[in-house]
Design a protein around this motif. Structure first.
Motif, PDB file in Angstrom:
ATOM      1  N   LEU A  66       0.811  -1.209   0.000  1.00 13.34           N
ATOM      2  CA  LEU A  66       0.000   0.000   0.000  1.00 13.34           C
ATOM      3  C   LEU A  66       0.849   1.266   0.000  1.00 13.34           C
ATOM      4  CD1 LEU A  66      -2.778  -0.963   2.589  1.00 13.34           C
ATOM      5  CD2 LEU A  66      -3.005  -0.822   0.099  1.00 13.34           C
ATOM      6  N   LYS A  67       2.115   1.115   0.389  1.00  9.02           N
ATOM      7  CA  LYS A  67       3.005   2.266   0.493  1.00  9.02           C
ATOM      8  C   LYS A  67       4.278   2.020  -0.312  1.00  9.02           C
ATOM      9  CE  LYS A  67       0.760   4.546   3.876  1.00  9.02           C
ATOM     10  NZ  LYS A  67      -0.404   3.692   4.075  1.00  9.02           N
ATOM     11  N   ASP A  68       4.955   3.137  -0.690  1.00 12.10           N
ATOM     12  CA  ASP A  68       6.291   3.029  -1.258  1.00 12.10           C
ATOM     13  C   ASP A  68       7.134   4.169  -0.686  1.00 12.10           C
ATOM     14  OD1 ASP A  68       5.691   5.361  -2.721  1.00 12.10           O
ATOM     15  OD2 ASP A  68       5.117   4.228  -4.498  1.00 12.10           O
ATOM     16  N   LEU A  69       8.362   4.290  -1.137  1.00 13.78           N
ATOM     17  CA  LEU A  69       9.269   5.290  -0.563  1.00 13.78           C
ATOM     18  C   LEU A  69       8.766   6.713  -0.744  1.00 13.78           C
ATOM     19  CD1 LEU A  69      12.785   3.824  -1.464  1.00 13.78           C
ATOM     20  CD2 LEU A  69      11.802   4.120   0.821  1.00 13.78           C
ATOM     21  N   SER A  70       8.066   6.972  -1.854  1.00 13.40           N
ATOM     22  CA  SER A  70       7.531   8.319  -2.060  1.00 13.40           C
ATOM     23  C   SER A  70       6.465   8.647  -1.014  1.00 13.40           C
ATOM     24  CB  SER A  70       6.958   8.457  -3.475  1.00 13.40           C
ATOM     25  OG  SER A  70       5.823   7.625  -3.649  1.00 13.40           O
ATOM     26  N   ASP A  71       5.699   7.626  -0.598  1.00 12.75           N
ATOM     27  CA  ASP A  71       4.690   7.829   0.447  1.00 12.75           C
ATOM     28  C   ASP A  71       5.361   8.153   1.772  1.00 12.75           C
ATOM     29  OD1 ASP A  71       2.267   7.258  -1.057  1.00 12.75           O
ATOM     30  OD2 ASP A  71       2.975   5.196  -1.122  1.00 12.75           O
ATOM     31  N   VAL A  72       6.471   7.485   2.057  1.00 12.55           N
ATOM     32  CA  VAL A  72       7.199   7.739   3.305  1.00 12.55           C
ATOM     33  C   VAL A  72       7.640   9.201   3.362  1.00 12.55           C
ATOM     34  CG1 VAL A  72       9.260   7.156   4.654  1.00 12.55           C
ATOM     35  CG2 VAL A  72       7.944   5.332   3.540  1.00 12.55           C
ATOM     36  N   LYS A  73       8.161   9.690   2.260  1.00  6.12           N
ATOM     37  CA  LYS A  73       8.623  11.090   2.214  1.00  6.12           C
ATOM     38  C   LYS A  73       7.452  12.053   2.359  1.00  6.12           C
ATOM     39  CE  LYS A  73      12.643   9.932  -0.628  1.00  6.12           C
ATOM     40  NZ  LYS A  73      13.269  10.021  -1.976  1.00  6.12           N
ATOM     41  N   SER A  74       6.341  11.747   1.711  1.00  2.00           N
ATOM     42  CA  SER A  74       5.161  12.595   1.799  1.00  2.00           C
ATOM     43  C   SER A  74       4.601  12.609   3.222  1.00  2.00           C
ATOM     44  CB  SER A  74       4.090  12.095   0.824  1.00  2.00           C
ATOM     45  OG  SER A  74       2.896  12.829   0.955  1.00  2.00           O
ATOM     46  N   LEU A  75       4.549  11.440   3.856  1.00  2.00           N
ATOM     47  CA  LEU A  75       4.057  11.338   5.221  1.00  2.00           C
ATOM     48  C   LEU A  75       4.959  12.094   6.192  1.00  2.00           C
ATOM     49  CD1 LEU A  75       2.987   7.625   5.086  1.00  2.00           C
ATOM     50  CD2 LEU A  75       1.464   9.497   5.724  1.00  2.00           C
ATOM     51  N   ALA A  76       6.258  12.082   5.939  1.00  2.00           N
ATOM     52  CA  ALA A  76       7.197  12.810   6.797  1.00  2.00           C
ATOM     53  C   ALA A  76       6.888  14.309   6.790  1.00  2.00           C
ATOM     54  CB  ALA A  76       8.632  12.550   6.360  1.00  2.00           C
ATOM     55  N   LYS A  77       6.473  14.831   5.650  1.00  2.00           N
ATOM     56  CA  LYS A  77       6.092  16.245   5.568  1.00  2.00           C
ATOM     57  C   LYS A  77       4.835  16.519   6.393  1.00  2.00           C
ATOM     58  CE  LYS A  77       8.084  17.033   0.965  1.00  2.00           C
ATOM     59  NZ  LYS A  77       7.792  17.362  -0.460  1.00  2.00           N
ATOM     60  N   THR A  78       3.872  15.599   6.319  1.00  2.00           N
ATOM     61  CA  THR A  78       2.645  15.740   7.117  1.00  2.00           C
ATOM     62  C   THR A  78       2.963  15.696   8.606  1.00  2.00           C
ATOM     63  OG1 THR A  78       1.318  14.704   5.388  1.00  2.00           O
ATOM     64  CG2 THR A  78       0.395  14.702   7.604  1.00  2.00           C
TER      65      THR A  78
END
Length: 433
Positions: free
Chosen positions: A335-347
């Motif tokens: 459900l997630k990939d590395l781009s999601d991790v980076k986006s979530l870190a901003k949130t």
């Protein structure tokens, strides 16, 4: 499988599994299943989800060309059951073929399905042995996930990845307002449950899964279901009577309830999702505890904090990759990939900043994520501390530097304060100076 025919459950599981492969979460897909068939479908879906790569590898090996999507999903569900050996293998074949015959869109594929499944039974041992040489099959995870874990955990990575393939035990949190953990263990023994052990300060682990209705005292609010690693959140924040407390991103309310069990506080629980917010109210109702529960975007402080409250304690259980709880949710790596991790870190950074603005002086904020990714953990708090000179990390038990990353774990005995059965979490405790 109760009164539901296995062939019916297999087909319903295949349709659910197809939705999951197309991007739905397990929880979302199973949430659409109603009635007495749900437990059977849930069991079948989790079995194939924990063997996702293996079953797809087997199908690709045995089928000369890809079958229709629904048939592929049905065969994968059947392969998982055969590998588990929980049912007689030829029963699985027979019921799968029956399911194919009953579906008008697949009826002409019955002979194909029968041939593929019987070939698998004949060659199962060799096929599985060959498949397990592939790390993605062995750890049931995509290549990027395995690579990331090896960067994070080094020599321990493969052990952590292997643990995440196992079905997790059931962990309870004892409500000390009602009963002590010691007395609850006695209660379990009196009810014939003898495989229970203490874990952490308030936890009890049960190694025999059972419906919540069969857990002594659950409906009366004596215990709740909550991972032992998750139980640390309230214990680290350690509220006292009379404090004004915020539980940000609060659903489904496990940590909310735990905070209220620990102290008589003025607690506000914020959750963006109306459906998940309802679960907070249900959990608090069962525990006979009260909080101000609001549906709101916690980052939009002005919309819900009209009184301009300052909080003595804030729990920010931030949205994250959930990479620490894939043992319970085997769909997470897809459900997630590395781009999601980076986006979530901003949130997460955004929410940290917003929550800091409503923390009282000398108040404490606990940043929590059920993630093992450094971008969401140590990297996040380093950046926060560097940009907030009025923030200091506060040591707590097991974390002399004020933060701790917990890997998924299941091995006795307990370390000081840190439970021996747990999911993966990151915690950091800040105080405003």
């Amino acid at each position: 499988m109760s009164k539901v025919a296995l062939s019916t459950a297999l087909m319903e599981a295949a349709k659910t599994w197809q939705k999951i492969k197309e991007g739905s979460s397990i929880d979302g897909a199973l949430g659409q299943i109603k009635g007495e068939i749900k437990p059977a479908v849930q069991s079948l879906v989790y079995a194939v989800a924990r063997r996702r790569v293996l079953t797809q590898w087997i199908l690709k090996k045995l089928a000369s060309k890809p079958p229709k999507p629904l048939l592929s999903s049905l065969l994968e569900v059947a392969f998982a059951q055969a590998v588990l050996s929980e049912k007689k293998p030829f029963t699985v074949v027979d019921q799968t073929v029956r399911a194919v015959k009953k579906d008008p869109s697949l009826a002409n594929a019955a002979n194909f399905a029968n041939a593929v499944l019987r070939k698998f039974l004949r060659e199962q041992e060799a096929l599985v042995a060959e498949a397990m040489k592939n790390d993605e099959v062995k750890f049931n995870a995509p290549a990027w996930w395995i690579k990331k874990y090896r960067l994070i955990f080094g020599k321990d990575a493969d052990a952590v990845l292997s643990l995440q393939q196992k079905h997790p035990p059931l962990v309870l949190r004892v409500n000390r307002r009602r009963i002590s953990p010691e007395d609850y263990l006695k209660k379990l023994e009196e009810n014939g449950i003898k495989d229970a052990l203490r874990v952490g300060q308030d936890g009890i682990v049960l190694f025999s899964p059972r419906p919540v209705s069969d857990i002594p005292g659950f409906l009366d609010g004596e215990v709740s279901i909550q991972d032992a690693g998750s139980q640390l959140a309230a214990q680290i924040l350690n509220p006292s009577d009379g404090m004004v407390v915020l539980d940000a991103c609060a659903a489904p309310g496990g940590k909310t309830g735990h905070l209220l069990e620990m102290a008589d506080v003025d607690l506000t629980a914020i959750e963006k999702d109306p459906v998940r917010t309802k679960r907070i109210g249900e959990n608090l109702g069962r525990l006979d505890l009260k909080a101000e529960v609001r549906v709101a975007d916690v980052g939009d402080v002005a919309s819900w904090n009209v009184e301009k409250k300052l909080f003595d304690r804030i729990l920010l259980d931030a949205p994250c990759s959930a990479s620490g709880i894939s043992r319970r949710h085997p769909d997470i790596p897809w459900l997630k990939d590395l781009s999601d991790v980076k986006s979530l870190a901003k949130t997460q950074a955004y929410l940290l900043d917003k929550m800091w603005s409503i923390l009282a002086k000398k108040g404490r904020l606990l940043y929590a994520v059920c993630s093992v990714m450094p971008e969401e953990g140590i990297d996040q708090i380093k950046e926060f501390a560097a940009s907030h000179p009025d923030a200091k990390l506060v040591p707590f038990k097991g974390a002399p530097e004020g933060w701790i990353r917990l890997s998924p774990h299941e091995d006795a005995p307990d370390l000081e304060f840190i439970p021996w059965v747990r999911d993966g979490f990151f915690y950091a405790l800040f105080e405003k100076i």
